[in-house]
Design a protein around this motif. Structure first.
Motif, short mmCIF file in Angstrom:
data_model
loop_
_atom_site.label_atom_id
_atom_site.label_comp_id
_atom_site.label_asym_id
_atom_site.label_seq_id
_atom_site.Cartn_x
_atom_site.Cartn_y
_atom_site.Cartn_z
N ASN A 212 0.60 -1.27 0.08
CA ASN A 212 -0.06 -0.02 0.01
C ASN A 212 0.93 1.21 0.18
O ASN A 212 0.54 2.11 -0.77
N ALA A 213 1.91 1.30 0.75
CA ALA A 213 2.85 2.42 0.76
C ALA A 213 3.62 2.54 -0.21
O ALA A 213 3.56 3.72 -1.11
N LEU A 214 3.95 1.72 -1.25
CA LEU A 214 4.65 1.53 -2.54
C LEU A 214 3.60 2.23 -3.52
O LEU A 214 4.04 2.98 -4.34
N THR A 215 2.43 1.64 -3.50
CA THR A 215 1.46 2.30 -4.47
C THR A 215 1.13 3.54 -4.14
O THR A 215 0.91 4.33 -5.08
N GLY A 216 1.22 3.97 -2.78
CA GLY A 216 0.72 5.51 -2.74
C GLY A 216 1.99 6.32 -3.25
O GLY A 216 1.74 7.56 -3.44
N LEU A 217 3.26 5.64 -3.32
CA LEU A 217 4.27 6.55 -3.91
C LEU A 217 4.43 6.62 -5.22
O LEU A 217 5.20 7.25 -5.89
N GLY A 218 3.24 5.73 -5.90
CA GLY A 218 3.38 5.57 -7.36
C GLY A 218 3.78 4.66 -7.92
O GLY A 218 4.11 4.45 -9.21
N HIS A 219 4.54 3.44 -7.16
CA HIS A 219 4.85 2.32 -7.81
C HIS A 219 3.72 1.53 -8.06
O HIS A 219 2.73 1.45 -7.49
N ARG A 220 4.11 0.45 -8.81
CA ARG A 220 3.12 -0.27 -9.58
C ARG A 220 3.77 -1.77 -9.36
O ARG A 220 4.98 -1.95 -9.75
N ALA A 221 2.85 -2.71 -9.16
CA ALA A 221 3.44 -4.07 -9.01
C ALA A 221 3.59 -4.54 -10.56
O ALA A 221 2.58 -4.55 -11.19
N ALA A 222 5.01 -4.81 -11.03
CA ALA A 222 4.97 -5.20 -12.43
C ALA A 222 4.93 -6.75 -12.68
O ALA A 222 4.45 -6.93 -13.61
N ASP A 223 5.50 -7.51 -11.66
CA ASP A 223 5.10 -9.08 -11.95
C ASP A 223 5.24 -9.74 -10.60
O ASP A 223 5.72 -9.09 -9.66
N THR A 224 4.75 -10.79 -10.62
CA THR A 224 4.71 -11.71 -9.57
C THR A 224 5.33 -13.31 -9.72
O THR A 224 5.02 -13.60 -10.88
N GLU A 225 6.37 -13.86 -8.88
CA GLU A 225 6.82 -15.09 -9.31
C GLU A 225 6.30 -15.65 -7.73
O GLU A 225 6.56 -15.54 -6.57
N TRP A 226 6.03 -16.85 -8.21
CA TRP A 226 5.68 -17.80 -6.85
C TRP A 226 6.88 -18.95 -6.50
O TRP A 226 7.21 -19.48 -7.28
N LEU A 227 7.14 -18.68 -5.26
CA LEU A 227 8.05 -19.77 -4.62
C LEU A 227 7.44 -20.69 -3.58
O LEU A 227 6.71 -20.45 -2.92
N THR A 228 7.85 -21.92 -3.82
CA THR A 228 6.89 -22.84 -2.91
C THR A 228 7.59 -23.02 -1.56
O THR A 228 8.88 -23.04 -1.42
N VAL A 229 6.77 -22.80 -0.57
CA VAL A 229 7.32 -22.60 0.75
C VAL A 229 7.36 -24.22 1.27
O VAL A 229 8.44 -24.71 1.87
N PHE A 230 6.28 -24.90 1.03
CA PHE A 230 6.46 -26.36 1.28
C PHE A 230 5.09 -26.89 0.51
O PHE A 230 4.04 -26.43 0.42
N THR A 231 5.36 -28.27 0.17
CA THR A 231 4.26 -28.91 -0.41
C THR A 231 3.34 -29.41 0.76
O THR A 231 3.91 -29.64 1.97
N LEU A 232 2.33 -30.19 0.37
CA LEU A 232 1.35 -30.60 1.53
C LEU A 232 1.81 -31.96 1.95
O LEU A 232 1.36 -32.28 3.37
N ASP A 233 2.22 -32.69 1.24
CA ASP A 233 2.84 -34.07 1.63
C ASP A 233 4.20 -34.00 1.47
O ASP A 233 4.77 -33.94 0.45
N PRO A 234 4.93 -34.25 2.56
CA PRO A 234 6.50 -34.25 2.79
C PRO A 234 6.81 -35.18 1.79
O PRO A 234 6.72 -36.70 1.83
N GLY A 235 8.27 -34.93 1.09
CA GLY A 235 8.88 -35.84 0.38
C GLY A 235 10.01 -36.24 1.17
O GLY A 235 10.09 -35.96 2.21
N PRO A 236 11.21 -36.47 0.35
CA PRO A 236 12.76 -36.73 1.33
C PRO A 236 13.17 -35.47 2.08
O PRO A 236 12.84 -34.30 1.35
N ARG A 237 13.44 -35.67 3.02
CA ARG A 237 14.02 -34.48 3.69
C ARG A 237 15.11 -33.70 2.91
O ARG A 237 15.80 -33.97 2.33
N ASP A 238 15.05 -32.14 3.18
CA ASP A 238 15.80 -31.26 2.40
C ASP A 238 16.37 -30.50 3.15
O ASP A 238 16.64 -29.24 2.94
N ASP A 239 16.85 -30.83 4.22
CA ASP A 239 17.40 -29.73 5.29
C ASP A 239 18.70 -30.08 5.67
O ASP A 239 19.42 -29.54 6.67
N ALA A 240 19.31 -31.00 4.85
CA ALA A 240 20.97 -31.10 4.86
C ALA A 240 21.62 -29.94 4.67
O ALA A 240 21.48 -29.15 3.79
N PRO A 241 22.88 -29.67 5.49
CA PRO A 241 23.81 -28.44 5.20
C PRO A 241 24.23 -28.51 3.83
O PRO A 241 24.58 -29.56 3.21
#
Length: 242
Positions: A212-241
């Motif tokens: 809202n603040a950026l829109t008020g300053l005259g900025h506009r949302a140009a594009d959006t990319e979606w990143l997966t946070v987690f799937t609903l069913d866990p697969g193999p563990r992916d937290d190894a260093p």
């Protein structure tokens, strides 16, 4: 504008939104964060901040502490559950190799928001915490967590958890952090003298205020990319260093 999306097919996703202004050299990239995710999500966010940003505006001082209040702390402890396969937020702004600005640094009032609540509310939250944690340890699944994730999500923001737990209560934490974030974004917009790409690394609950603040300053949302946070069913563990 939607920042967190939950679907059966894709699971939980976070929207990276790029804002631009036709007459300003500053570009803003919003990175909505949540407290628990697959490790791959935090690695992807870290890589993008390093690659795409000249400056990062980040929540917290050095890192986002999951123990900001007892209820959020109870959710954060769930990362130890093998069946969830999730980790606590793992993006360290200090390792990005770009300048980092913390609007809610200690002294600006960002770290003592829980103590700003009335004593009655803090006592109620303290009493709720063991029950919430016990229930999640017995019955918690990714699908259960996903049901609580909306644009302003429970896992992410202290103020949101307080508001859900205490209907009708004020939200001093969310409001103060929103104000400090908006002030920082406005200063960057007003003072930038050359091309600058700013990454905004904040909880998803703060993203409506930032947008809202950026829109008020005259900025506009140009594009959006979606990143997966987690799937609903866990697969193999992916937290190894790495």
């Amino acid at each position: 504008m939607q920042f967190i999306e939950v679907t059966e097919l894709a699971g939980v996703r976070s929207a990276v939104v790029r804002f631009h202004h036709p007459d300003s050299p500053v570009r803003f990239l919003l990175y909505p964060m949540i407290r628990l995710a697959e490790a791959a999500f935090y690695r992807e966010v870290t890589d993008r901040l390093r690659r795409d940003c000249d400056l990062v505006v980040a929540e917290g001082v050095g890192e986002v502490a999951p123990a900001a209040d007892p209820l959020v702390d109870s959710w954060a402890r769930l990362d130890s559950r093998e069946r969830l396969g999730l980790v606590v937020q793992d993006v360290d702004p200090g390792t990005l190799g770009v300048p980092v600005l913390h609007p809610d640094a200690a002294g600006a009032g960002g770290q003592d928001g829980h103590r700003a609540l009335p004593l009655r509310d803090r006592v109620t939250l303290g009493a709720l915490t063991p029950a919430v944690l016990a229930g999640m340890r017995l019955f918690g699944t990714r699908r259960y967590l996903a049901r609580h994730l909306t644009t302003e999500n429970l896992l992410n923001e202290t103020g949101r958890s307080e508001r859900e737990a205490l209907p009708g209560s004020e939200n001093p934490v969310l409001g103060r952090r929103d104000r400090l974030l908006v002030e920082a974004l406005t200063r960057l917009h007003d003072t930038a003298s050359g091309p600058l790409t700013v990454g905004v690394l904040y909880g998803a609950a703060h993203m409506p205020a930032a947008a809202n603040a950026l829109t008020g300053l005259g900025h506009r949302a140009a594009d959006t990319e979606w990143l997966t946070v987690f799937t609903l069913d866990p697969g193999p563990r992916d937290d190894a260093p790495h």
